[in-house]
Motif scaffolding. Sequence first.
Motif, PDB file in Angstrom:
ATOM      1  N   VAL A 236       0.872  -1.147  -0.038  1.00  0.00           N
ATOM      2  CA  VAL A 236      -0.069   0.122   0.241  1.00  0.00           C
ATOM      3  C   VAL A 236       0.874   1.178  -0.042  1.00  0.00           C
ATOM      4  O   VAL A 236       0.591   2.261  -0.774  1.00  0.00           O
ATOM      5  CB  VAL A 236      -0.862  -0.049   1.231  1.00  0.00           C
ATOM      6  CG1 VAL A 236      -1.532   1.307   1.409  1.00  0.00           C
ATOM      7  CG2 VAL A 236      -2.029  -0.831   1.038  1.00  0.00           C
ATOM      8  N   LEU A 237       1.913   1.426   0.767  1.00  0.00           N
ATOM      9  CA  LEU A 237       2.883   2.408   0.995  1.00  0.00           C
ATOM     10  C   LEU A 237       3.326   2.720  -0.324  1.00  0.00           C
ATOM     11  O   LEU A 237       3.415   3.989  -0.699  1.00  0.00           O
ATOM     12  CB  LEU A 237       3.825   2.298   2.095  1.00  0.00           C
ATOM     13  CG  LEU A 237       4.853   3.350   2.231  1.00  0.00           C
ATOM     14  CD1 LEU A 237       4.216   4.546   2.762  1.00  0.00           C
ATOM     15  CD2 LEU A 237       5.916   2.663   3.394  1.00  0.00           C
ATOM     16  N   LYS A 238       3.974   1.620  -1.115  1.00  0.00           N
ATOM     17  CA  LYS A 238       4.910   2.037  -2.193  1.00  0.00           C
ATOM     18  C   LYS A 238       3.984   2.267  -3.463  1.00  0.00           C
ATOM     19  O   LYS A 238       4.225   3.125  -4.218  1.00  0.00           O
ATOM     20  CB  LYS A 238       5.723   0.536  -2.489  1.00  0.00           C
ATOM     21  CG  LYS A 238       6.786   0.205  -1.295  1.00  0.00           C
ATOM     22  CD  LYS A 238       7.677   1.290  -1.166  1.00  0.00           C
ATOM     23  CE  LYS A 238       8.544   1.254  -0.117  1.00  0.00           C
ATOM     24  NZ  LYS A 238       9.219  -0.292   0.065  1.00  0.00           N
ATOM     25  N   SER A 240       1.016   3.800  -3.069  1.00  0.00           N
ATOM     26  CA  SER A 240       0.594   4.973  -2.751  1.00  0.00           C
ATOM     27  C   SER A 240       1.785   6.233  -3.211  1.00  0.00           C
ATOM     28  O   SER A 240       1.480   7.098  -4.014  1.00  0.00           O
ATOM     29  CB  SER A 240       0.249   5.431  -1.254  1.00  0.00           C
ATOM     30  OG  SER A 240      -0.690   4.554  -1.027  1.00  0.00           O
ATOM     31  N   GLU A 241       3.024   5.918  -3.014  1.00  0.00           N
ATOM     32  CA  GLU A 241       4.140   6.922  -3.163  1.00  0.00           C
ATOM     33  C   GLU A 241       4.437   7.100  -4.885  1.00  0.00           C
ATOM     34  O   GLU A 241       4.533   7.899  -5.261  1.00  0.00           O
ATOM     35  CB  GLU A 241       5.533   6.327  -2.556  1.00  0.00           C
ATOM     36  CG  GLU A 241       5.280   6.558  -1.028  1.00  0.00           C
ATOM     37  CD  GLU A 241       6.446   6.002  -0.191  1.00  0.00           C
ATOM     38  OE1 GLU A 241       6.499   6.499   0.922  1.00  0.00           O
ATOM     39  OE2 GLU A 241       7.329   5.417  -1.151  1.00  0.00           O
ATOM     40  N   GLY A 242       4.245   5.665  -5.342  1.00  0.00           N
ATOM     41  CA  GLY A 242       4.416   5.759  -6.980  1.00  0.00           C
ATOM     42  C   GLY A 242       3.367   6.339  -7.742  1.00  0.00           C
ATOM     43  O   GLY A 242       3.883   7.118  -8.529  1.00  0.00           O
ATOM     44  N   LEU A 243       2.122   6.230  -6.996  1.00  0.00           N
ATOM     45  CA  LEU A 243       0.907   6.636  -7.705  1.00  0.00           C
ATOM     46  C   LEU A 243       1.252   8.522  -7.786  1.00  0.00           C
ATOM     47  O   LEU A 243       0.880   9.156  -8.652  1.00  0.00           O
ATOM     48  CB  LEU A 243      -0.558   6.579  -7.198  1.00  0.00           C
ATOM     49  CG  LEU A 243      -1.878   7.013  -7.709  1.00  0.00           C
ATOM     50  CD1 LEU A 243      -1.573   6.690  -9.238  1.00  0.00           C
ATOM     51  CD2 LEU A 243      -3.020   6.553  -6.841  1.00  0.00           C
ATOM     52  N   ALA A 244       1.472   8.942  -6.541  1.00  0.00           N
ATOM     53  CA  ALA A 244       1.522  10.176  -6.303  1.00  0.00           C
ATOM     54  C   ALA A 244       2.749  10.814  -7.386  1.00  0.00           C
ATOM     55  O   ALA A 244       2.436  11.688  -7.914  1.00  0.00           O
ATOM     56  CB  ALA A 244       2.044  10.636  -4.807  1.00  0.00           C
ATOM     57  N   ASP A 245       3.880  10.181  -7.469  1.00  0.00           N
ATOM     58  CA  ASP A 245       4.791  10.569  -8.335  1.00  0.00           C
ATOM     59  C   ASP A 245       4.498  10.545  -9.527  1.00  0.00           C
ATOM     60  O   ASP A 245       4.826  11.388 -10.549  1.00  0.00           O
ATOM     61  CB  ASP A 245       6.229   9.709  -8.373  1.00  0.00           C
ATOM     62  CG  ASP A 245       7.285  10.039  -8.916  1.00  0.00           C
ATOM     63  OD1 ASP A 245       7.747  11.069  -8.617  1.00  0.00           O
ATOM     64  OD2 ASP A 245       7.725   9.232  -9.911  1.00  0.00           O
TER      65      ASP A 245
END
Length: 356
Positions: A236-238, A240-245
């Motif tokens: 979930v964390l990775k 989320s970060e990937g999607l935002a980027d």
Amino acid sequence: MSSKSIVVAVDVMGGDHAPSHEITGAVTAARNWQIPIVLVGDADQIEQELANHQVKGLDLTVCHASEVIGMHDSASDAVRKKKDSSIRVAFNLVKEGKAQAVVSTGNSGATMAAGMFVLKRIPGIDRPAIATIVPNLKDQTVVLDVGGNVDCKPSHLAQFALMGAVYAHQALGKERPRVALLSNGEELSKGNELTRETHCLLEQTSLNYIGYKEGRDIYNGAVDVVVCDGFVGNVVLKVSEGLADALGRMLRTEFENSLLARLGYLLARPALKAFRKRVDYAEYGGAPLLGIKGTAMICHGSSSPRAIMNAIRMAYDSESHHVSEQIISRFDKDCDGPVSATAEGPVDAAGEGAVQ
């Protein structure tokens, strides 16, 4: 903010850009909020880096540590064998009362192991958990565990729920946090054996437990604390970060496609800047390590100085809100209930590279 009672020990040697980013972030935190900080690591390198900053009048001290735990070192072995590593020395400062909180950009598994080895777990907590704070449509959601414990039992998830609720209340000001289990649907027929058994445990607690929630509910403001095992949480964390980027990159590409789009960007720039700040992990700084008898923040190995600055602020605030003590107090109330610890012996190793 000004207090001489809370000192933050910063491990400046473990990150990808150590010690430059760590020291820059620490200097900024000390300047902005008058937080007393101990910089832990190779003293010569620290002094050389400090020479690049204006530090007069700032409450910064240096504590020498001759060893560094690398990203590929075995977490628990390294903590035991490298007794003068920067992360272990930082936790020793807390144990000795010379600091009250730790911030590290180093090996997250080693940070977790050092916290357990030096400060010990809170009585009754089987597994410390790494939490993360993500923005939602209303304010923030706490998600845990995000990588510290890949294989979990129902009692572990119930304990994560308790710790997450305390953190959301004490550090984020949520009066009665809504706690949910992450699942593949809200119906009780969904989930797996782990979530079903955990659901039964959480229904018996005094938590404001609202049942199963799906991944989208992390971001829509429907829940304050989302509980899952470390394998799912890290994904979930990775994601989320990937999607935002990826969204940021896609927007930049679209704005560069035509003159009209560039003009639109000029008009939308303030809103886009606010959006970028809202979804940037650097605004939240670090991931609280919950379940040890003390305060610690685990940061990305590639953290920017701004992320480290904010992690120091988070560590200060967490300690000033007595999160660890409140977890102890809350667990005492439920110690005879379903979240009580299982008699499985001490945890010897922590998750490797959870938030790197």
